[in-house]
Structure formats: structure tokens, C-alpha cells
Design an enzyme around this catalytic site. Structure first.
Site, PDB file in Angstrom:
ATOM      1  N   ASP A  43      -0.568  -0.655  13.646  1.00 11.61           N
ATOM      2  CA  ASP A  43      -1.384  -1.640  12.945  1.00 11.61           C
ATOM      3  C   ASP A  43      -2.822  -1.150  12.820  1.00 11.61           C
ATOM      4  O   ASP A  43      -3.431  -0.753  13.809  1.00 11.61           O
ATOM      5  CB  ASP A  43      -1.348  -2.980  13.696  1.00 11.61           C
ATOM      6  CG  ASP A  43      -1.383  -4.149  12.744  1.00 11.61           C
ATOM      7  OD1 ASP A  43      -2.442  -4.353  12.118  1.00 11.61           O
ATOM      8  OD2 ASP A  43      -0.359  -4.841  12.606  1.00 11.61           O
ATOM      9  N   SER A  86      -2.413  -7.634   7.600  1.00  8.96           N
ATOM     10  CA  SER A  86      -1.130  -7.496   8.284  1.00  8.96           C
ATOM     11  C   SER A  86      -0.041  -8.370   7.670  1.00  8.96           C
ATOM     12  O   SER A  86       1.129  -8.002   7.678  1.00  8.96           O
ATOM     13  CB  SER A  86      -1.296  -7.835   9.770  1.00  8.96           C
ATOM     14  OG  SER A  86      -2.146  -6.891  10.369  1.00  8.96           O
ATOM     15  N   ASP A 134     -19.913 -10.760  -8.783  1.00  7.74           N
ATOM     16  CA  ASP A 134     -18.686 -10.431  -9.514  1.00  7.74           C
ATOM     17  C   ASP A 134     -18.816 -10.783 -10.996  1.00  7.74           C
ATOM     18  O   ASP A 134     -17.921 -10.503 -11.793  1.00  7.74           O
ATOM     19  CB  ASP A 134     -17.492 -11.187  -8.916  1.00  7.74           C
ATOM     20  CG  ASP A 134     -17.303 -10.852  -7.446  1.00  7.74           C
ATOM     21  OD1 ASP A 134     -17.505  -9.671  -7.087  1.00  7.74           O
ATOM     22  OD2 ASP A 134     -16.982 -11.760  -6.660  1.00  7.74           O
ATOM     23  N   ARG A 138      -9.611 -15.677  -1.883  1.00  6.30           N
ATOM     24  CA  ARG A 138      -9.767 -14.460  -1.086  1.00  6.30           C
ATOM     25  C   ARG A 138     -10.284 -14.835   0.297  1.00  6.30           C
ATOM     26  O   ARG A 138     -11.165 -15.680   0.437  1.00  6.30           O
ATOM     27  CB  ARG A 138     -10.713 -13.486  -1.775  1.00  6.30           C
ATOM     28  CG  ARG A 138     -10.923 -12.204  -0.977  1.00  6.30           C
ATOM     29  CD  ARG A 138     -11.423 -11.086  -1.836  1.00  6.30           C
ATOM     30  NE  ARG A 138     -12.210 -10.128  -1.084  1.00  6.30           N
ATOM     31  CZ  ARG A 138     -12.719  -9.022  -1.576  1.00  6.30           C
ATOM     32  NH1 ARG A 138     -12.524  -8.734  -2.847  1.00  6.30           N
ATOM     33  NH2 ARG A 138     -13.427  -8.211  -0.839  1.00  6.30           N
ATOM     34  N   LYS A 189       0.986  -9.578  17.235  1.00  2.00           N
ATOM     35  CA  LYS A 189       1.655  -9.024  16.050  1.00  2.00           C
ATOM     36  C   LYS A 189       3.164  -9.259  16.042  1.00  2.00           C
ATOM     37  O   LYS A 189       3.862  -8.742  15.161  1.00  2.00           O
ATOM     38  CB  LYS A 189       1.388  -7.517  15.951  1.00  2.00           C
ATOM     39  CG  LYS A 189      -0.070  -7.152  15.766  1.00  2.00           C
ATOM     40  CD  LYS A 189      -0.631  -7.557  14.410  1.00  2.00           C
ATOM     41  CE  LYS A 189      -2.108  -7.196  14.309  1.00  2.00           C
ATOM     42  NZ  LYS A 189      -2.684  -7.458  12.988  1.00  2.00           N
ATOM     43  N   ASP A 241      -5.764  -1.856  15.351  1.00  2.48           N
ATOM     44  CA  ASP A 241      -6.294  -2.965  14.562  1.00  2.48           C
ATOM     45  C   ASP A 241      -7.062  -3.957  15.423  1.00  2.48           C
ATOM     46  O   ASP A 241      -8.216  -4.285  15.141  1.00  2.48           O
ATOM     47  CB  ASP A 241      -5.165  -3.690  13.834  1.00  2.48           C
ATOM     48  CG  ASP A 241      -5.699  -4.720  12.853  1.00  2.48           C
ATOM     49  OD1 ASP A 241      -6.571  -4.349  12.036  1.00  2.48           O
ATOM     50  OD2 ASP A 241      -5.259  -5.875  12.883  1.00  2.48           O
ATOM     51  N   HIS A 291     -11.137  -4.356  15.386  1.00  2.45           N
ATOM     52  CA  HIS A 291     -11.851  -5.558  14.948  1.00  2.45           C
ATOM     53  C   HIS A 291     -13.023  -5.920  15.856  1.00  2.45           C
ATOM     54  O   HIS A 291     -13.914  -6.667  15.453  1.00  2.45           O
ATOM     55  CB  HIS A 291     -10.891  -6.762  14.893  1.00  2.45           C
ATOM     56  CG  HIS A 291     -10.053  -6.807  13.663  1.00  2.45           C
ATOM     57  ND1 HIS A 291     -10.573  -6.671  12.390  1.00  2.45           N
ATOM     58  CD2 HIS A 291      -8.721  -6.992  13.497  1.00  2.45           C
ATOM     59  CE1 HIS A 291      -9.595  -6.774  11.503  1.00  2.45           C
ATOM     60  NE2 HIS A 291      -8.455  -6.960  12.148  1.00  2.45           N
ATOM     61  N   ASP A 306       0.267  -0.645   8.417  1.00  4.81           N
ATOM     62  CA  ASP A 306       0.241  -1.758   7.460  1.00  4.81           C
ATOM     63  C   ASP A 306      -1.058  -1.827   6.660  1.00  4.81           C
ATOM     64  O   ASP A 306      -1.114  -2.456   5.606  1.00  4.81           O
ATOM     65  CB  ASP A 306       0.487  -3.093   8.171  1.00  4.81           C
ATOM     66  CG  ASP A 306      -0.476  -3.326   9.339  1.00  4.81           C
ATOM     67  OD1 ASP A 306      -1.203  -2.390   9.733  1.00  4.81           O
ATOM     68  OD2 ASP A 306      -0.494  -4.453   9.868  1.00  4.81           O
ATOM     69  N   HIS A 307      -2.126  -1.210   7.157  1.00  2.00           N
ATOM     70  CA  HIS A 307      -3.431  -1.168   6.474  1.00  2.00           C
ATOM     71  C   HIS A 307      -4.349  -0.319   7.331  1.00  2.00           C
ATOM     72  O   HIS A 307      -4.016   0.033   8.465  1.00  2.00           O
ATOM     73  CB  HIS A 307      -4.021  -2.577   6.286  1.00  2.00           C
ATOM     74  CG  HIS A 307      -4.145  -3.350   7.562  1.00  2.00           C
ATOM     75  ND1 HIS A 307      -5.104  -3.071   8.509  1.00  2.00           N
ATOM     76  CD2 HIS A 307      -3.404  -4.371   8.080  1.00  2.00           C
ATOM     77  CE1 HIS A 307      -4.962  -3.888   9.540  1.00  2.00           C
ATOM     78  NE2 HIS A 307      -3.917  -4.676   9.317  1.00  2.00           N
ATOM     79  N   HIS A 332     -10.787  -4.547   8.042  1.00  2.00           N
ATOM     80  CA  HIS A 332      -9.826  -3.586   7.501  1.00  2.00           C
ATOM     81  C   HIS A 332     -10.543  -2.715   6.461  1.00  2.00           C
ATOM     82  O   HIS A 332     -11.704  -2.962   6.126  1.00  2.00           O
ATOM     83  CB  HIS A 332      -8.660  -4.320   6.837  1.00  2.00           C
ATOM     84  CG  HIS A 332      -7.897  -5.191   7.775  1.00  2.00           C
ATOM     85  ND1 HIS A 332      -7.036  -6.190   7.363  1.00  2.00           N
ATOM     86  CD2 HIS A 332      -7.866  -5.231   9.136  1.00  2.00           C
ATOM     87  CE1 HIS A 332      -6.508  -6.790   8.407  1.00  2.00           C
ATOM     88  NE2 HIS A 332      -6.995  -6.230   9.502  1.00  2.00           N
TER      89      HIS A 332
END
Length: 557
Positions: free
Chosen positions: A27, A80, A170, A285, A360, A429, A433, A470-471, A500
């Protein structure tokens, strides 16, 4: 168990059945240039290094963010939840904005548990809508807000307050005035029809409410003060006047407008959030909603003095953090995913062991299986959850439960009971963080030790391993400027990245059971996580369903 024809998979013409496969998800383990902020590079990780520097045909990179996992744009980091959805489903399902569009168009959004929950406040209290007001489509869209307001009014909302955050990032700077005018015109029509609908507060997105990654809680506090307490340095009778006036200040722009509240003739704020009210945050988001959601939902909260904590009915447009279950209620459910690889393989007699620690465990089971709880077939499956450390930050024990996960996987492989042993190793992961670089290096080393333990077991049973992620996260722990150099804050301190990333992730295959001539294909333009399911099905000796994303492997004579 007899397999119905709908579930029967064709045998692979070149790959045998019956090999034990270890499927490892690291992860938050992306691929990035080596430097002092790449914790994976700086950790001793001999097992993973050997794959990368070994056979070029059996190690490659795949996409784990943006459209590859069903998110709207290439600026959207993977996470995730969507990552494991893609890994398990073998297809790309709409996530984020697309999901909200579908729910609004069909009216399903108004039939779900989340909307029913907030609508219980409609009779006697106020519905508050908080979010970014623009058509940028990155964090939110004004047309979705308009449909939400219209649908709520039609379903009994008598008093509606909108707390707007102007964009200019944006979309073009200065476009805020037009968006406020559009919204105001809708609210005027509602007022003509007897609904008390007004804009209640506002401010610029980079200065009010929408901070991310716990960068600056003052940003969230400014929004809280305006939205909940009805207090702000600027007071106006209407929002169009507010935005036009504040934009005239020297150096003003939409992103950084100061907070303002709308007041009545007596100077009283028209829409503070109070006990009994309903609140919906309409951004789809997640990254700029999580901190605000914590302030709205967490009873135990110490990031700033909230002064008062109203008892509200709160729902997000979506759930912004699957790990934290934040918020607890949401208007749009995760995608309805059918015919996952796990379900197919179970129907075709493949026995499965899945394991992770608490943080997880849901990813390697629930999200992998298409947001579905429980077993497909209890006789063929076993899921094991190892309790995560609690009451401490993950950087305090960066090894987490990696070795215990490795041991459980090793024992499952050596038992001979399982055709597939699937694990998620969370260290890179969860420790990533925290922003603690030294601890994240230790975390990556521990993950690699667990991988080695699993590889050794696969060697003994002459099986196959598939290792991926996963990322990204731990491979880049610093914010960067436009040139790619580490970014500094106003005081000249390094800005640590706790989120991430947009980096690709590795995938490697190997083991003594891997048939000769199996290699990664070179003809796939941008393979991603969703291509992994067909690959694993092939290694189990089956051809994947026609509508799955294509396999990553080929067999050359």
C-alpha cells in the site's frame, strides 16, 4: 460446487492450473526518481530491488491514478478504495464526479440512505450546502449543486442556506461573480415559490475551508467561523455585492477572497449552522473536504476552538475517506461492481486466503470484492484480520503488523489449502501519511521483509508471486514546485508531503511455478491497476471474461 455456465471461465490455452499464487499489494508504494525524500529508495529493500533489477520481462509500471481507476482527471490521485476496486474488478468503474452525475440524473441520490438522513431536518430546520462554486469539474460542479438544491426543495426543504467558496484555480480568476449570479438567480426563483433560500457565507477556496493534508487548520477555522458561528471580518447584504466588493481590494483574486457572511437588515447573520440543521458538503473530490469533515463530525477534536459543536445531520456528496469512514453518511454510494475476479475464481473452484491488518483489511476483502461484505463461498475462502496498533500514531511503530501478515501468508501458502493467498501490507502508506521520513524508511524495510517471507514460501511450493501496489505515497515525501524541486514554506522550511501521489506503481511476477515464456506485454498503451485481474486469472490457468481490461502478460514460445 457445480459452476453455472454464466460463471464458467475458459481454460487458458498455454498456462496450467493448480499453481499457488501469492498476490501482494504494497500500500502506498509508487515509483519515483531516487533522492533523499524517496523513502522506498532509501530503505533496505532487497526483495523488491531484486525484482526491479532482475528480468526486464517480469517487472513493469502501471497507472494507479486518474482515469485508470475511474476518477475524472489525471490530476486525481489514486486511493486505496478505488485502487482495490480496480484490482479486484478487472474493469474501470466510474468514481467521483461521474458517479454523482449518474446518481443525480437517475434521481437515485434522493432515494439513498444519506439523503433520507439529512431530509429528516427539512420540516423544522435548515439545509446547508457547503462547497466550491464553479464549473471547474475538478472538485465540484455548479450544475450538480443546482440539481441538489432543486431536488431538495421538491422533497420538502423549506429553508436552504448555501456557503460558497470561490474558485479561480480550476476556472478563470474573476469568474466567481458570474457563478454567484447564476446561483442567486436560482435562489430568487425558489424564494418566489415559498422556499427561504439564500447564500449565507463565502470566501476564497485557498483561504477559507478547503485546506488539505492538514497543511493549515486556520483555513478550516475561517470557514467554521463564517458557516457555523456566523462570524467573519466582512458582512454584506448579498453575495454578489460581497464578491464584487472584495475583488476590488488590492491584489485580490477569487482563490484568496477573505471570509464573509451575509446579514439581514438588523446586521444578524442569515444562516449560521445550528443544532438540528442538516449539512451537505457538495464537493465530490475528497482531498479538500477531509479536514472540514473532521471538524463537522468529530466530537473529540483539538485542531482549533470550535466554540460550539452543533448537533447536525451531516452527509458528504461521497465518503471522502474510506479508511476513516469519513463522513459516516454520504449521498452517493460507491459504484455497484459486479462479477469481480474473486467471485469468478471462487465459482471456478479457486480457494482463497486474504489477510491484512485492520487499517487495510477492508481493502483486501470488501473493496477487492466490489464493495461487498462477506464470503462468496465460505468453504473456499478464509479472511484473516490482524488487529492494528491503536492509540498511537503509525510512525511510533512503523513496522506495524507487516511481519505478522507475512507469517500468516507464509503459513497459508505452506498449508497447501489455498490456490490464492492475497495480502495488503499497509506500512508505506500509513506511515507515509504521518510525514515522518525516518519512520517511513523503517516502514518500507519492514514491508520488504514481509515480501521476502512470502517469496520464500512460494519458492518452497513451486508457486507464483504477483506483487504490486494500489497507489503511490512513500516514494515522494516532499511537496515540489513547478520545476520539481522541493518546495519551501514562507519561513524557508521544507514542505513535507503526507498525501498520495500521481506516480505509477510497480508490478512484478515470478516464482518457480511461472511458466517459461511468460512476460509482460509491450503493446498496451497505458496499462493500469484494472489490468491486474485478467493477469492473475491467466496465472491461475483461466482466460478472463471478454469485458475485463486486457491481461498484462503474454506467453512466447
Amino acid at each position: 460446487m457445480a459452476t453455472s455456465s454464466a460463471w464458467k471461465l475458459d481454460d487458458h490455452p498455454k498456462l496450467p492450473k493448480g499453481k499457488t499464487i501469492a498476490l501482494i499489494v504494497l500500500d502506498g508504494w509508487g515509483e519515483s526518481a531516487p533522492d533523499e525524500y524517496n523513502c522506498i529508495h532509501n530503505a533496505p529493500t532487497p526483495a523488491m530491488d531484486a525484482l526491479k533489477h532482475g528480468a526486464p520481462d517480469t517487472w513493469t509500471l502501471i497507472k494507479a491514478h486518474g482515469t485508470a481507476v475511474g476518477l475524472p482527471s489525471e490530476d486525481d490521485m489514486g486511493n486505496s478504495e478505488v485502487g482495490h476496486n480496480a484490482l479486484g474488478a478487472g474493469r474501470i468503474f466510474a468514481q467521483g464526479a461521474k458517479l454523482c452525475d449518474l446518481a443525480l440524473a437517475s434521481g437515485k441520490i434522493f432515494e439513498g440512505e444519506g439523503f433520507k438522513y439529512v431530509s429528516e431536518s427539512f420540516d423544522t430546520h435548515t439545509l446547508h450546502l457547503v462547497g466550491l462554486l464553479s464549473d471547474g469539474g475538478v472538485h465540484s460542479r455548479i450544475d450538480q449543486l443546482q440539481l441538489l438544491i432543486k431536488g431538495s426543495a421538491e422533497r420538502g426543504a423549506k429553508r436552504i442556506r448555501v456557503h460558497i467558496l470561490t474558485d479561480g484555480r480550476d476556472v478563470l480568476d474573476g469568474s466567481s461573480v458570474g457563478f454567484v449570479e447564476t446561483l442567486e438567480a436560482d435562489l430568487v426563483k425558489l424564494r418566489e415559490n415559498g422556499v427561504d433560500a439564500q447564500i449565507a457565507s463565502g470566501g476564497g477556496r485557498m483561504y477559507v475551508t478547503l485546506d488539505r493534508y492538514e497543511n493549515d487548520w486556520e483555513v478550516v477555522k475561517r470557514g467554521w467561523d463564517a458557516q457555523v458561528l456566523g462570524e467573519a471580518p466582512h458582512k454584506f447584504k448579498n453575495a454578489v455585492e460581497a464578491v464584487k466588493t472584495l475583488r476590488k481590494e488590492p491584489g485580490a483574486n477569487d482563490q484568496y477572497l477573505p471570509p464573509f457572511v451575509i446579514v439581514d437588515d438588523s446586521g444578524k447573520a442569515v444562516g449560521p449552522i445550528v443544532d438540528g440543521d442538516a449539512v451537505v458538503t457538495f464537493n465530490f473530490r475528497a482531498d479538500r473536504m477531509v479536514m472540514h469533515a473532521k471538524a463537522l463530525e468529530y466530537e473529540d477534536f483539538d485542531k482549533f476552538d470550535r466554540v460550539r459543536f452543533p448537533k447536525i445531520r451531516y452527509a458528504g456528496m461521497l465518503q471522502y475517506d474510506g479508511e476513516l469512514k469519513l463522513p459516516n453518511r454520504y449521498l452517493v454510494s460507491p459504484p455497484e461492481i459486479d462479477r469481480t475476479s474473486g467471485e469468478y475464481l471462487t465459482h471456478n473452484g479457486v480457494s482463497t486466503f486474504a489477510c491484512s491488518e485492520t487499517v487495510k483489511f477492508g481493502h483486501v476483502t470488501f473493496f477487492w470484492n466490489g464493495n461487498r461484505s462477506g464470503y462468496f463461498n465460505e468453504k473456499l475462502e478464509e479472511y484473516v484480520e490482524i488487529p492494528s496498533d491503536s492509540g498511537i500514531s503509525f510512525n511510533a511503530q512503523p513496522k506495524m503488523k507487516a511481519l505478522e501478515i507475512g507469517e500468516k501468508a507464509r503459513d497459508a501458502i505452506l498449508s497447501g489449502k489455498f490456490d490464492q493467498v492475497r495480502v495488503n501490507i499497509p506500512n508505506s502508506d500509513m506511515v507515509g501519511h504521518t510525514g515522518d521520513i525516518a519512520a517511513t524508511v523503517v516502514a518500507c524495510e519492514a514491508a520488504d521483509l514481509a515480501v521476502k517471507m512470502i517469496f520464500d514460501a512460494i519458492e518452497q511450493v513451486k508457486g507464483i508471486y504477483v506483487v504490486t501496489a494500489d497507489h503511490g505515497n512513500a516514494e515522494d515525501m516532499v511537496k515540489r514546485d513547478k520545476s520539481g524541486k522541493p518546495a519551501l514554506d514562507k519561513e524557508g522550511n521544507l514542505q513535507i508531503l503526507t498525501s498520495h501521489t500521481l506516480k505509477p506503481v510497480p508490478i512484478a511476477i515470478g516464482g518457480p511455478g511461472l511458466s517459461k515464456g511468460v512476460r509482460f506485454r509491450k503493446d498496451l498503451e497505458t496499462p493500469g491497476l484494472a489490468n491486474v485481474a485478467a493477469t492473475v486469472m491467466n496465472l491461475h490457468g483461466f482466460v478472463a471474461p471478454d469485458d475485463y481490461e486486457p491481461t498484462l502478460i503474454e506467453v512466447v514460445e
